[in-house]
Design a protein around this motif. Structure first.
Motif, PDB file in Angstrom:
ATOM      1  N   GLU A 248       0.782  -1.230   0.000  1.00  0.00           N
ATOM      2  CA  GLU A 248       0.000   0.000   0.000  1.00  0.00           C
ATOM      3  C   GLU A 248       0.823   1.295   0.000  1.00  0.00           C
ATOM      4  OE1 GLU A 248      -3.047  -0.205  -0.843  1.00  0.00           O
ATOM      5  OE2 GLU A 248      -3.096  -2.367  -0.610  1.00  0.00           O
ATOM      6  N   PRO A 249       1.971   1.373   0.681  1.00  0.00           N
ATOM      7  CA  PRO A 249       2.741   2.618   0.626  1.00  0.00           C
ATOM      8  C   PRO A 249       3.170   3.006  -0.793  1.00  0.00           C
ATOM      9  CG  PRO A 249       3.500   1.315   2.452  1.00  0.00           C
ATOM     10  CD  PRO A 249       2.547   0.454   1.651  1.00  0.00           C
ATOM     11  N   VAL A 250       3.412   2.024  -1.653  1.00  0.00           N
ATOM     12  CA  VAL A 250       3.804   2.313  -3.030  1.00  0.00           C
ATOM     13  C   VAL A 250       2.678   3.063  -3.732  1.00  0.00           C
ATOM     14  CG1 VAL A 250       4.431   1.304  -5.246  1.00  0.00           C
ATOM     15  CG2 VAL A 250       5.324   0.324  -3.127  1.00  0.00           C
ATOM     16  N   ASN A 251       1.451   2.576  -3.569  1.00  0.00           N
ATOM     17  CA  ASN A 251       0.309   3.251  -4.185  1.00  0.00           C
ATOM     18  C   ASN A 251       0.091   4.620  -3.558  1.00  0.00           C
ATOM     19  OD1 ASN A 251      -0.166   1.009  -5.790  1.00  0.00           O
ATOM     20  ND2 ASN A 251      -1.497   0.072  -4.271  1.00  0.00           N
ATOM     21  N   ALA A 252       0.287   4.750  -2.274  1.00  0.00           N
ATOM     22  CA  ALA A 252       0.082   6.024  -1.593  1.00  0.00           C
ATOM     23  C   ALA A 252       1.061   7.071  -2.104  1.00  0.00           C
ATOM     24  CB  ALA A 252       0.224   5.851  -0.088  1.00  0.00           C
ATOM     25  N   HIS A 253       2.316   6.695  -2.310  1.00  0.00           N
ATOM     26  CA  HIS A 253       3.303   7.652  -2.812  1.00  0.00           C
ATOM     27  C   HIS A 253       2.954   8.091  -4.238  1.00  0.00           C
ATOM     28  CE1 HIS A 253       6.044   7.572   0.519  1.00  0.00           C
ATOM     29  NE2 HIS A 253       6.083   6.257   0.492  1.00  0.00           N
ATOM     30  N   LEU A 254       2.468   7.172  -5.048  1.00  0.00           N
ATOM     31  CA  LEU A 254       2.125   7.505  -6.421  1.00  0.00           C
ATOM     32  C   LEU A 254       0.918   8.434  -6.482  1.00  0.00           C
ATOM     33  CD1 LEU A 254       2.819   7.095  -9.363  1.00  0.00           C
ATOM     34  CD2 LEU A 254       1.347   5.091  -9.374  1.00  0.00           C
ATOM     35  N   LYS A 255      -0.010   8.277  -5.545  1.00  0.00           N
ATOM     36  CA  LYS A 255      -1.216   9.098  -5.546  1.00  0.00           C
ATOM     37  C   LYS A 255      -1.075  10.366  -4.702  1.00  0.00           C
ATOM     38  CE  LYS A 255      -4.572   5.505  -6.484  1.00  0.00           C
ATOM     39  NZ  LYS A 255      -5.767   4.844  -5.987  1.00  0.00           N
TER      40      LYS A 255
ATOM     41  N   THR B 150       1.617  14.328  -7.537  1.00  0.00           N
ATOM     42  CA  THR B 150       1.818  13.528  -8.741  1.00  0.00           C
ATOM     43  C   THR B 150       0.474  13.113  -9.346  1.00  0.00           C
ATOM     44  OG1 THR B 150       2.186  11.597  -7.347  1.00  0.00           O
ATOM     45  CG2 THR B 150       4.133  12.735  -8.137  1.00  0.00           C
ATOM     46  N   LEU B 151       0.075  11.884  -9.192  1.00  0.00           N
ATOM     47  CA  LEU B 151      -1.073  11.347  -9.920  1.00  0.00           C
ATOM     48  C   LEU B 151      -2.302  11.188  -9.027  1.00  0.00           C
ATOM     49  CD1 LEU B 151      -2.043  10.091 -12.606  1.00  0.00           C
ATOM     50  CD2 LEU B 151      -1.315   7.901 -11.704  1.00  0.00           C
ATOM     51  N   ARG B 152      -3.348  11.892  -9.313  1.00  0.00           N
ATOM     52  CA  ARG B 152      -4.643  11.682  -8.638  1.00  0.00           C
ATOM     53  C   ARG B 152      -5.618  11.051  -9.621  1.00  0.00           C
ATOM     54  NH1 ARG B 152      -4.954  10.818  -3.840  1.00  0.00           N
ATOM     55  NH2 ARG B 152      -7.029  11.625  -3.638  1.00  0.00           N
ATOM     56  N   ARG B 153      -5.596  11.500 -10.867  1.00  0.00           N
ATOM     57  CA  ARG B 153      -6.393  10.903 -11.930  1.00  0.00           C
ATOM     58  C   ARG B 153      -5.735  11.261 -13.259  1.00  0.00           C
ATOM     59  NH1 ARG B 153     -11.843  14.583 -11.950  1.00  0.00           N
ATOM     60  NH2 ARG B 153     -10.796  16.546 -12.342  1.00  0.00           N
ATOM     61  N   PHE B 154      -6.088  10.519 -14.281  1.00  0.00           N
ATOM     62  CA  PHE B 154      -5.497  10.761 -15.585  1.00  0.00           C
ATOM     63  C   PHE B 154      -6.149  11.964 -16.250  1.00  0.00           C
ATOM     64  CE2 PHE B 154      -4.757   6.162 -15.022  1.00  0.00           C
ATOM     65  CZ  PHE B 154      -3.378   6.206 -15.034  1.00  0.00           C
TER      66      PHE B 154
END
Length: 129
Positions: A81-88, A92-96
């Protein structure tokens, strides 16, 4: 030629299938569904293993339903889960923003690169951002 051995593979419900449960390879714990389903597995775990012929699905539900299986599977959240949290992260990325698979993939790659760069800078105390 590697010294490392995979102990137990922890996978979410998306990998819960007869083929994945019966496949050759390392020991695995695959959730039968959402967290509530894992809790239900714990309540209905078979108390007398080997009493009847069990399918791979029943065996996995029993293994993940034990206290040891549940505790072991909970480690997955801290790993994945931390990997996804850092990406979101808000930076950075919330939605395309772009449409189409190729455009979304290129946006994801750019966001992942930006996330990794920001984490590298932070870990190595290179600058304050």
């Amino acid at each position: 030629g590697h010294d490392r051995v995979i102990g137990t593979v922890l996978a979410d419900a998306g990998y819960f299938s007869r083929e994945n449960l019966a496949a050759a390879g390392p020991t695995r714990l695959i959730a039968p569904g959402k967290a509530k389903d894992v809790a239900a597995s714990k309540k209905t775990a078979v108390t007398q293993p080997g009493k009847y012929d069990r399918t791979a699905i029943e065996e996995m539900q029993e293994r993940i339903g034990t206290d040891e299986g549940t505790a072991h599977y909970r480690q997955r959240a801290g790993i994945i889960e931390p990997v996804n949290a850092h990406l979101k992260d808000r930076r950075t990325l919330r939605r395309f923003a772009r449409r189409g698979l190729a455009a979304a993939q290129s946006e994801l790659i750019l966001s992942a690169a930006a996330t990794n760069f920001l984490r590298y800078v932070k870990v190595n105390n290179l600058a304050t951002i």
